[in-house]
Write a protein that holds these residues in place. Structure first.
Motif, mmCIF file in Angstrom:
data_model
loop_
_atom_site.group_PDB
_atom_site.id
_atom_site.type_symbol
_atom_site.label_atom_id
_atom_site.label_comp_id
_atom_site.label_asym_id
_atom_site.label_seq_id
_atom_site.Cartn_x
_atom_site.Cartn_y
_atom_site.Cartn_z
ATOM 1 N N GLU A 21 0.823 -1.211 0.000
ATOM 2 C CA GLU A 21 0.000 0.000 0.000
ATOM 3 C C GLU A 21 0.858 1.263 0.000
ATOM 4 O O GLU A 21 0.564 2.227 -0.701
ATOM 5 C CB GLU A 21 -0.957 0.009 1.193
ATOM 6 N N ARG A 22 1.936 1.277 0.768
ATOM 7 C CA ARG A 22 2.819 2.444 0.797
ATOM 8 C C ARG A 22 3.493 2.663 -0.552
ATOM 9 O O ARG A 22 3.588 3.788 -1.033
ATOM 10 C CB ARG A 22 3.871 2.296 1.885
ATOM 11 N N ALA A 23 3.985 1.590 -1.152
ATOM 12 C CA ALA A 23 4.637 1.705 -2.466
ATOM 13 C C ALA A 23 3.635 2.175 -3.514
ATOM 14 O O ALA A 23 3.937 3.052 -4.329
ATOM 15 C CB ALA A 23 5.247 0.358 -2.868
ATOM 16 N N TRP A 24 2.449 1.604 -3.493
ATOM 17 C CA TRP A 24 1.391 1.963 -4.432
ATOM 18 C C TRP A 24 1.047 3.443 -4.312
ATOM 19 O O TRP A 24 0.946 4.153 -5.311
ATOM 20 C CB TRP A 24 0.184 1.067 -4.134
ATOM 21 N N ASN A 25 0.896 3.922 -3.078
ATOM 22 C CA ASN A 25 0.564 5.330 -2.859
ATOM 23 C C ASN A 25 1.705 6.263 -3.253
ATOM 24 O O ASN A 25 1.467 7.341 -3.801
ATOM 25 C CB ASN A 25 0.142 5.579 -1.412
ATOM 26 N N ALA A 26 2.936 5.873 -3.000
ATOM 27 C CA ALA A 26 4.084 6.693 -3.404
ATOM 28 C C ALA A 26 4.107 6.857 -4.920
ATOM 29 O O ALA A 26 4.343 7.958 -5.441
ATOM 30 C CB ALA A 26 5.385 6.047 -2.921
ATOM 31 N N ARG A 28 1.514 6.520 -6.940
ATOM 32 C CA ARG A 28 0.341 7.320 -7.322
ATOM 33 C C ARG A 28 0.656 8.806 -7.198
ATOM 34 O O ARG A 28 0.280 9.601 -8.065
ATOM 35 C CB ARG A 28 -0.864 6.960 -6.449
ATOM 36 N N LEU A 29 1.346 9.183 -6.122
ATOM 37 C CA LEU A 29 1.753 10.577 -5.958
ATOM 38 C C LEU A 29 2.692 10.983 -7.087
ATOM 39 O O LEU A 29 2.544 12.059 -7.679
ATOM 40 C CB LEU A 29 2.431 10.789 -4.608
ATOM 41 N N GLY A 30 3.653 10.123 -7.405
ATOM 42 C CA GLY A 30 4.584 10.399 -8.498
ATOM 43 C C GLY A 30 3.877 10.575 -9.832
ATOM 44 O O GLY A 30 4.200 11.475 -10.606
ATOM 45 N N ILE A 31 2.903 9.734 -10.097
ATOM 46 C CA ILE A 31 2.125 9.830 -11.341
ATOM 47 C C ILE A 31 1.376 11.155 -11.393
ATOM 48 O O ILE A 31 1.404 11.863 -12.399
ATOM 49 C CB ILE A 31 1.137 8.644 -11.463
ATOM 50 N N THR A 32 0.718 11.494 -10.301
ATOM 51 C CA THR A 32 -0.043 12.744 -10.245
ATOM 52 C C THR A 32 0.864 13.942 -10.482
ATOM 53 O O THR A 32 0.532 14.849 -11.256
ATOM 54 C CB THR A 32 -0.761 12.872 -8.886
ATOM 55 N N ALA A 33 2.026 13.940 -9.840
ATOM 56 C CA ALA A 33 2.975 15.050 -9.999
ATOM 57 C C ALA A 33 3.505 15.124 -11.429
ATOM 58 O O ALA A 33 3.594 16.207 -12.018
ATOM 59 C CB ALA A 33 4.123 14.905 -9.005
ATOM 60 N N ALA A 34 3.852 13.978 -12.003
ATOM 61 C CA ALA A 34 4.364 13.957 -13.384
ATOM 62 C C ALA A 34 3.292 14.437 -14.364
ATOM 63 O O ALA A 34 3.574 15.226 -15.272
ATOM 64 C CB ALA A 34 4.848 12.560 -13.757
ATOM 65 N N GLU A 35 2.065 13.978 -14.174
ATOM 66 C CA GLU A 35 0.975 14.398 -15.056
ATOM 67 C C GLU A 35 0.651 15.883 -14.898
ATOM 68 O O GLU A 35 0.116 16.502 -15.804
ATOM 69 C CB GLU A 35 -0.271 13.549 -14.798
ATOM 70 N N ASP A 36 1.018 16.450 -13.753
ATOM 71 C CA ASP A 36 0.818 17.877 -13.497
ATOM 72 C C ASP A 36 1.989 18.712 -14.024
ATOM 73 O O ASP A 36 2.031 19.918 -13.826
ATOM 74 C CB ASP A 36 0.617 18.109 -12.000
ATOM 75 N N ASP A 60 -1.800 -2.905 -6.935
ATOM 76 C CA ASP A 60 -0.986 -3.391 -8.048
ATOM 77 C C ASP A 60 0.206 -2.447 -8.267
ATOM 78 O O ASP A 60 0.132 -1.491 -9.041
ATOM 79 C CB ASP A 60 -1.836 -3.506 -9.312
ATOM 80 N N VAL A 61 1.285 -2.725 -7.548
ATOM 81 C CA VAL A 61 2.460 -1.846 -7.570
ATOM 82 C C VAL A 61 3.120 -1.851 -8.943
ATOM 83 O O VAL A 61 3.497 -0.794 -9.464
ATOM 84 C CB VAL A 61 3.459 -2.254 -6.468
ATOM 85 N N ARG A 62 3.261 -3.002 -9.547
ATOM 86 C CA ARG A 62 3.904 -3.075 -10.864
ATOM 87 C C ARG A 62 3.141 -2.226 -11.888
ATOM 88 O O ARG A 62 3.744 -1.520 -12.698
ATOM 89 C CB ARG A 62 4.018 -4.519 -11.334
ATOM 90 N N ASP A 63 1.831 -2.274 -11.841
ATOM 91 C CA ASP A 63 1.010 -1.470 -12.744
ATOM 92 C C ASP A 63 1.263 0.026 -12.519
ATOM 93 O O ASP A 63 1.363 0.791 -13.474
ATOM 94 C CB ASP A 63 -0.471 -1.789 -12.526
ATOM 95 N N ARG A 64 1.384 0.440 -11.270
ATOM 96 C CA ARG A 64 1.639 1.848 -10.955
ATOM 97 C C ARG A 64 3.057 2.254 -11.378
ATOM 98 O O ARG A 64 3.279 3.385 -11.796
ATOM 99 C CB ARG A 64 1.418 2.153 -9.472
#
Length: 115
Positions: A21-26, A28-36, A60-64
């Motif tokens: 869950e921690r890796a997945w959320n980290a 997700r934050l990276g994706i949001t920042a990159a997309e921004d 699904d960490v690999r997917d993220r």
């Protein structure tokens, strides 16, 4: 310089856990920042280098990881930490060094460590 360029920051995320869950959320934050439009690097350190191998139906960490790279994020892993675990770099994550981590830390406007 446009207003958008002025708001762009370099963000470094150091991921030191294999907790799904921690890796997945980290990531997700990276994706949001990159997309921004931010310049985002994630460096896997210690147990974090095991993140790609996490199998969790809910997180699904690999997917993220794939989505993070597809969004323009830079994903690196500590080579020594990989070697200790008899692992290698992957298609999403390059084998890196402490010098690479130092570059991320010293060149980022903000650094977040998740452990």
């Amino acid at each position: 310089m446009s207003e958008q360029d002025a708001a762009t920051e370099r963000i470094g995320i150091v991921l030191e856990t294999a907790d799904s869950e921690r890796a997945w959320n980290a990531l997700r934050l990276g994706i949001t920042a990159a997309e921004d439009g931010h310049d985002v690097s994630v460096f896997l350190l210690g147990e974090g280098v095991e993140a790609e191998e996490i199998t969790d139906e809910q997180f699904d960490v690999r997917d993220r990881m794939e989505a993070f790279v597809d969004a323009g994020g830079d994903l690196q892993a500590c080579g020594t930490c990989l070697e200790i675990r008899n692992s290698e770099e992957s298609e999403y994550c390059s084998m890196s060094t402490m010098s690479d981590l130092l570059e991320i830390v010293t060149s980022s406007d903000r650094v977040l460590t998740i452990g």
